[in-house]
Scaffold this motif. Structure first.
Motif, PDB file in Angstrom:
ATOM      1  N   ARG A  24       6.936   0.555  14.789  1.00 23.67           N
ATOM      2  CA  ARG A  24       8.228  -0.112  14.989  1.00 23.67           C
ATOM      3  C   ARG A  24       8.125  -1.631  14.937  1.00 23.67           C
ATOM      4  O   ARG A  24       9.049  -2.300  14.489  1.00 23.67           O
ATOM      5  N   ARG A  25       7.045  -2.199  15.448  1.00 20.87           N
ATOM      6  CA  ARG A  25       7.000  -3.640  15.703  1.00 20.87           C
ATOM      7  C   ARG A  25       6.019  -4.447  14.847  1.00 20.87           C
ATOM      8  O   ARG A  25       6.151  -5.660  14.769  1.00 20.87           O
ATOM      9  N   ILE A  26       5.010  -3.796  14.287  1.00 19.44           N
ATOM     10  CA  ILE A  26       3.976  -4.538  13.566  1.00 19.44           C
ATOM     11  C   ILE A  26       4.052  -4.167  12.084  1.00 19.44           C
ATOM     12  O   ILE A  26       3.785  -3.017  11.723  1.00 19.44           O
ATOM     13  N   PRO A  27       4.393  -5.133  11.229  1.00 25.88           N
ATOM     14  CA  PRO A  27       4.635  -4.828   9.813  1.00 25.88           C
ATOM     15  C   PRO A  27       3.353  -4.683   8.981  1.00 25.88           C
ATOM     16  O   PRO A  27       3.098  -5.434   8.049  1.00 25.88           O
ATOM     17  N   THR A  28       2.554  -3.694   9.304  1.00 26.33           N
ATOM     18  CA  THR A  28       1.319  -3.447   8.565  1.00 26.33           C
ATOM     19  C   THR A  28       1.588  -2.597   7.325  1.00 26.33           C
ATOM     20  O   THR A  28       2.541  -1.810   7.309  1.00 26.33           O
ATOM     21  N   SER A  29       0.747  -2.745   6.333  1.00 27.89           N
ATOM     22  CA  SER A  29       0.858  -1.903   5.135  1.00 27.89           C
ATOM     23  C   SER A  29       0.107  -0.589   5.319  1.00 27.89           C
ATOM     24  O   SER A  29       0.168   0.292   4.473  1.00 27.89           O
ATOM     25  N   ALA A  30      -0.598  -0.458   6.437  1.00 26.16           N
ATOM     26  CA  ALA A  30      -1.416   0.731   6.689  1.00 26.16           C
ATOM     27  C   ALA A  30      -0.568   1.961   6.959  1.00 26.16           C
ATOM     28  O   ALA A  30       0.512   1.873   7.545  1.00 26.16           O
ATOM     29  N   ARG A  31      -1.099   3.086   6.545  1.00 23.36           N
ATOM     30  CA  ARG A  31      -0.528   4.376   6.944  1.00 23.36           C
ATOM     31  C   ARG A  31      -1.061   4.662   8.338  1.00 23.36           C
ATOM     32  O   ARG A  31      -2.254   4.533   8.589  1.00 23.36           O
ATOM     33  N   LEU A  32      -0.203   5.033   9.259  1.00 24.05           N
ATOM     34  CA  LEU A  32      -0.597   5.397  10.618  1.00 24.05           C
ATOM     35  C   LEU A  32      -0.654   6.916  10.673  1.00 24.05           C
ATOM     36  O   LEU A  32       0.365   7.581  10.488  1.00 24.05           O
ATOM     37  N   VAL A  33      -1.856   7.456  10.919  1.00 24.36           N
ATOM     38  CA  VAL A  33      -2.040   8.899  10.820  1.00 24.36           C
ATOM     39  C   VAL A  33      -2.831   9.428  12.016  1.00 24.36           C
ATOM     40  O   VAL A  33      -3.921   8.915  12.302  1.00 24.36           O
ATOM     41  N   PRO A  34      -2.304  10.449  12.699  1.00 23.16           N
ATOM     42  CA  PRO A  34      -3.131  11.095  13.724  1.00 23.16           C
ATOM     43  C   PRO A  34      -4.303  11.775  13.017  1.00 23.16           C
ATOM     44  O   PRO A  34      -4.130  12.400  11.971  1.00 23.16           O
TER      45      PRO A  34
END
Length: 130
Positions: A24-34
């Motif tokens: 929501r808050r940090i504009p990273t290009s990374a995919r966030l994956v469990p």
């Protein structure tokens, strides 16, 4: 080049809440994956690595606060400054013990659950028998 991947423990409510905050808050290009839903072989990771710390897989690979620093550096201006500070040697040396303390006590933190305190091998999973 493919987008970097930030891998976290999806069984842990505290870790998931942190990942949702990042989303929501940090504009990273990374995919966030469990990690439980990630292709760990393709990422070059093991369950043991993911059970110990968050992971960053991209041009560079890192774990724990080093992974968080790379995520922040990827996120742009203000966040890049925070990520760079986290990689500064004195801060980095302090960050690892703090990270380990948080990881060991995440079940006590806001959003944490009892499952957060157990190693992956001891967590109850559907269909798993002991």
């Amino acid at each position: 080049m493919a987008a970097p991947t930030f891998v976290y423990d999806g069984d842990c409510s505290f870790c998931t809440a942190c990942a949702e905050f990042i989303g929501r808050r940090i504009p990273t290009s990374a995919r966030l994956v469990p990690w439980q839903f990630a292709d760990l072989d393709a990422l070059g990771l093991t369950v043991e690595q993911c059970d110990k710390a968050v992971q960053w897989v991209g041009e560079n690979t890192a774990a724990g606060p080093d992974a968080i620093a790379l995520l922040l550096r990827d996120a742009g201006r203000m966040w890049r400054l925070a990520g760079t500070a986290l990689q500064w040697r004195p801060v980095r040396l302090a960050a690892w013990p703090v990270y380990h303390w948080v990881a060991e006590h995440r079940h006590l933190l806001p959003g944490g659950t009892a499952a957060c305190s157990l190693p992956q091998a001891q967590r109850e999973l559907p269909g798993r028998t002991r």
